[in-house]
Scaffold this motif. Sequence first.
Motif: not given
Length: 127
Positions: A2-8, A59-66, A82-87, A103-110
């Motif tokens: 399952p993926s994360a449980n996020k409040s609405d 995932h990422n949040h491309p419409t938000y600067p941070l 885990v942040l998937h930037g240049k490194n 927000g443009s940086i792709y990331h995931h939670i292990e």
Amino acid sequence: MPSANKSDLNIFRSGRFECLETNVKALVRDNFDVPKSTTVNIDYGWIVNIAPNDRGILHNHPTYPLVAVYYVNTKVGCGDLVLHGKNLVRLTPSDDSLVIFPGSIYHHIEPNLSNYTRTSIGMHITY
């Protein structure tokens, strides 16, 4: 798995997290290139619960600067961010810590390999 449980709900509407909101805005203003005349906003905040064996998908949040993550309740093995930037950057969460990144940086939670639910607060930040 399952993926994360996020409040609405936007948790910052209640005023309950005003201290966190104020501190995050100040940190953004002090540590990022934000003109003094520009208002820093947390457009949306949500609670994320990662139960044992859960994870967060890439995932990422491309419409938000941070975006920011404030860690409320963590345990050893509860799942690195885990942040998937240049490194690839792996950050191990700890209680009362804050991570701010573009927000443009792709990331995931292990996967949460602990026996406890990990709780954090996610934020979309604009200025």
